[in-house]
Design an enzyme around this catalytic site. Sequence first.
Site, PDB file in Angstrom:
ATOM      1  N   ARG A  55     -21.527  29.902   4.542  1.00  0.00           N
ATOM      2  CA  ARG A  55     -21.253  29.690   5.722  1.00  0.00           C
ATOM      3  C   ARG A  55     -19.907  29.014   6.050  1.00  0.00           C
ATOM      4  O   ARG A  55     -19.033  29.442   6.853  1.00  0.00           O
ATOM      5  CB  ARG A  55     -22.322  28.889   6.885  1.00  0.00           C
ATOM      6  CG  ARG A  55     -23.334  29.742   7.102  1.00  0.00           C
ATOM      7  CD  ARG A  55     -24.503  29.001   7.343  1.00  0.00           C
ATOM      8  NE  ARG A  55     -25.083  28.465   6.136  1.00  0.00           N
ATOM      9  CZ  ARG A  55     -25.834  29.113   5.314  1.00  0.00           C
ATOM     10  NH1 ARG A  55     -26.572  30.460   5.550  1.00  0.00           N
ATOM     11  NH2 ARG A  55     -26.107  28.873   3.943  1.00  0.00           N
ATOM     12  N   THR A  56     -19.712  27.866   5.737  1.00  0.00           N
ATOM     13  CA  THR A  56     -18.488  27.003   5.776  1.00  0.00           C
ATOM     14  C   THR A  56     -17.171  27.763   5.300  1.00  0.00           C
ATOM     15  O   THR A  56     -16.366  28.043   6.184  1.00  0.00           O
ATOM     16  CB  THR A  56     -18.582  25.778   5.335  1.00  0.00           C
ATOM     17  OG1 THR A  56     -19.793  24.889   5.733  1.00  0.00           O
ATOM     18  CG2 THR A  56     -17.425  24.910   5.757  1.00  0.00           C
ATOM     19  N   LYS A  85      -9.600  21.994 -16.598  1.00  0.00           N
ATOM     20  CA  LYS A  85      -8.819  21.666 -17.832  1.00  0.00           C
ATOM     21  C   LYS A  85      -8.652  19.979 -17.643  1.00  0.00           C
ATOM     22  O   LYS A  85      -7.776  19.449 -18.199  1.00  0.00           O
ATOM     23  CB  LYS A  85      -7.480  22.517 -17.915  1.00  0.00           C
ATOM     24  CG  LYS A  85      -7.763  23.696 -17.778  1.00  0.00           C
ATOM     25  CD  LYS A  85      -6.346  24.412 -17.827  1.00  0.00           C
ATOM     26  CE  LYS A  85      -6.289  25.935 -17.531  1.00  0.00           C
ATOM     27  NZ  LYS A  85      -4.789  26.252 -16.907  1.00  0.00           N
ATOM     28  N   ARG A 106     -14.032  21.666   0.373  1.00  0.00           N
ATOM     29  CA  ARG A 106     -15.542  21.161   0.373  1.00  0.00           C
ATOM     30  C   ARG A 106     -15.524  20.357  -1.200  1.00  0.00           C
ATOM     31  O   ARG A 106     -14.686  21.078  -2.020  1.00  0.00           O
ATOM     32  CB  ARG A 106     -16.668  21.946   0.462  1.00  0.00           C
ATOM     33  CG  ARG A 106     -17.900  21.293   0.061  1.00  0.00           C
ATOM     34  CD  ARG A 106     -18.855  22.387   0.473  1.00  0.00           C
ATOM     35  NE  ARG A 106     -19.269  22.386   1.772  1.00  0.00           N
ATOM     36  CZ  ARG A 106     -20.549  23.118   2.184  1.00  0.00           C
ATOM     37  NH1 ARG A 106     -20.906  23.764   1.558  1.00  0.00           N
ATOM     38  NH2 ARG A 106     -20.681  23.054   3.539  1.00  0.00           N
ATOM     39  N   HIS A 135     -19.582  16.036   7.508  1.00  0.00           N
ATOM     40  CA  HIS A 135     -19.385  17.623   7.399  1.00  0.00           C
ATOM     41  C   HIS A 135     -18.958  17.708   8.831  1.00  0.00           C
ATOM     42  O   HIS A 135     -19.523  18.121  10.025  1.00  0.00           O
ATOM     43  CB  HIS A 135     -20.815  18.212   7.574  1.00  0.00           C
ATOM     44  CG  HIS A 135     -20.606  19.514   6.896  1.00  0.00           C
ATOM     45  ND1 HIS A 135     -19.393  20.558   7.100  1.00  0.00           N
ATOM     46  CD2 HIS A 135     -21.374  20.712   6.462  1.00  0.00           C
ATOM     47  CE1 HIS A 135     -19.395  21.710   6.993  1.00  0.00           C
ATOM     48  NE2 HIS A 135     -20.893  21.966   6.566  1.00  0.00           N
TER      49      HIS A 135
HETATM   50  N1   CP Z   1     -24.260  24.814   7.073  1.00  0.00           N
HETATM   51  C1   CP Z   1     -23.507  24.871   5.941  1.00  0.00           C
HETATM   52  O1   CP Z   1     -22.546  23.979   5.603  1.00  0.00           O
HETATM   53  O2   CP Z   1     -23.655  25.950   5.150  1.00  0.00           O
HETATM   54  P1   CP Z   1     -22.990  26.435   3.848  1.00  0.00           P
HETATM   55  O3   CP Z   1     -23.486  25.363   2.802  1.00  0.00           O
HETATM   56  O4   CP Z   1     -23.525  27.646   3.434  1.00  0.00           O
HETATM   57  O5   CP Z   1     -21.424  26.082   3.984  1.00  0.00           O
END
Ligand code: CP
Length: 314
Positions: A55-56, A85, A106, A135
């Site tokens: 999703r993110t 590397k 991320r 998050h």
């Molecule tokens: N909610 C969320 O962060 O989903 P993902 O890990 O799929 O990005």
Amino acid sequence: MANTLYNKHIISIPELSRDELALIVATAGELKARPNPTLLKNKVIASCFFEASTRTRLSFETAIQRLGGSVIGFPDGGNTSSGKKGETLADSVRVISSYVDGFVMRHPKEGAARLASEFSEGVPVVNGGDGANQHPTQTLLDLFSIYETQGRLDNLNIAMVGDLKYGRTVHSLTQALSKFEGNRFFYIAPDALAMPEHLLDELTAAGHPYSLHSSITDVVPELDVLYMTRVQKERFDESEYAHIKAAFILNAAMLRDAKPNMKVMHPLPRVDEITVDVDKTPHAYYFEQAENGVYAREALLALVLNEQVEGVAQ
Ligand code: CP
């Protein structure tokens, strides 16, 4: 009024003011109602994921393209970037940020987004999740979803269920909602996964009531939002998990006494903590919530990468 989000690193919720959160939510509503394919025209944004995401990453990349920008990056930095590397994150960020106007990332390590912001050569960094820490963009879409369904971000009764100890989404959401007035928090978790004390202390300091519970059904009638998260099996031995699992799984029958407009939310992915019969109830909102990720991330990027956003009161 100046856009205080312009050129700002988005690393954690405590660094965003109540007004900034409200502005992002209002802008997400504007962009959902009236798409604007020009706000990121001629901008290139890096989308660098060193940890798995559906999703993110995909909602960020959709948001960038819907606003007329373009994306570079990788979905699996651990395998496909020069990190494999032995390049340091600092060096990778320094180089990639010299190519782009914005940097979304991320990383599995707490503090990685903050470190990136220190090496990003004047380009704003947006944290798409760093370990168990924060998050913030999930919280922005959660706030937008709460506003869309409840019409307000204050005077809410919200329960958070599941892994409240390691769950970065519930930490960020608690901190965000504590910036608004009159919110009451209900926490439902196994003892081993209880909400960290320092976050409960922050609520007390901000004057917000909270209570701890062992059963979802005990609190359902009082709630406006029931925010479910996954209890990770691997944190327990098999017999202990079998015992606690039932207490933290939501099914449709458990919603019998819910207020008509109470919404069940979940950051997803779900594993088995919401049974599929809940999907058919009017309380289920987790798939719309995931879709709202596009609008919340459009809003954030538009405000971070433009000094003025046309049509938005700043
Ligand atoms: N909610 C969320 O962060 O989903 P993902 O890990 O799929 O990005």
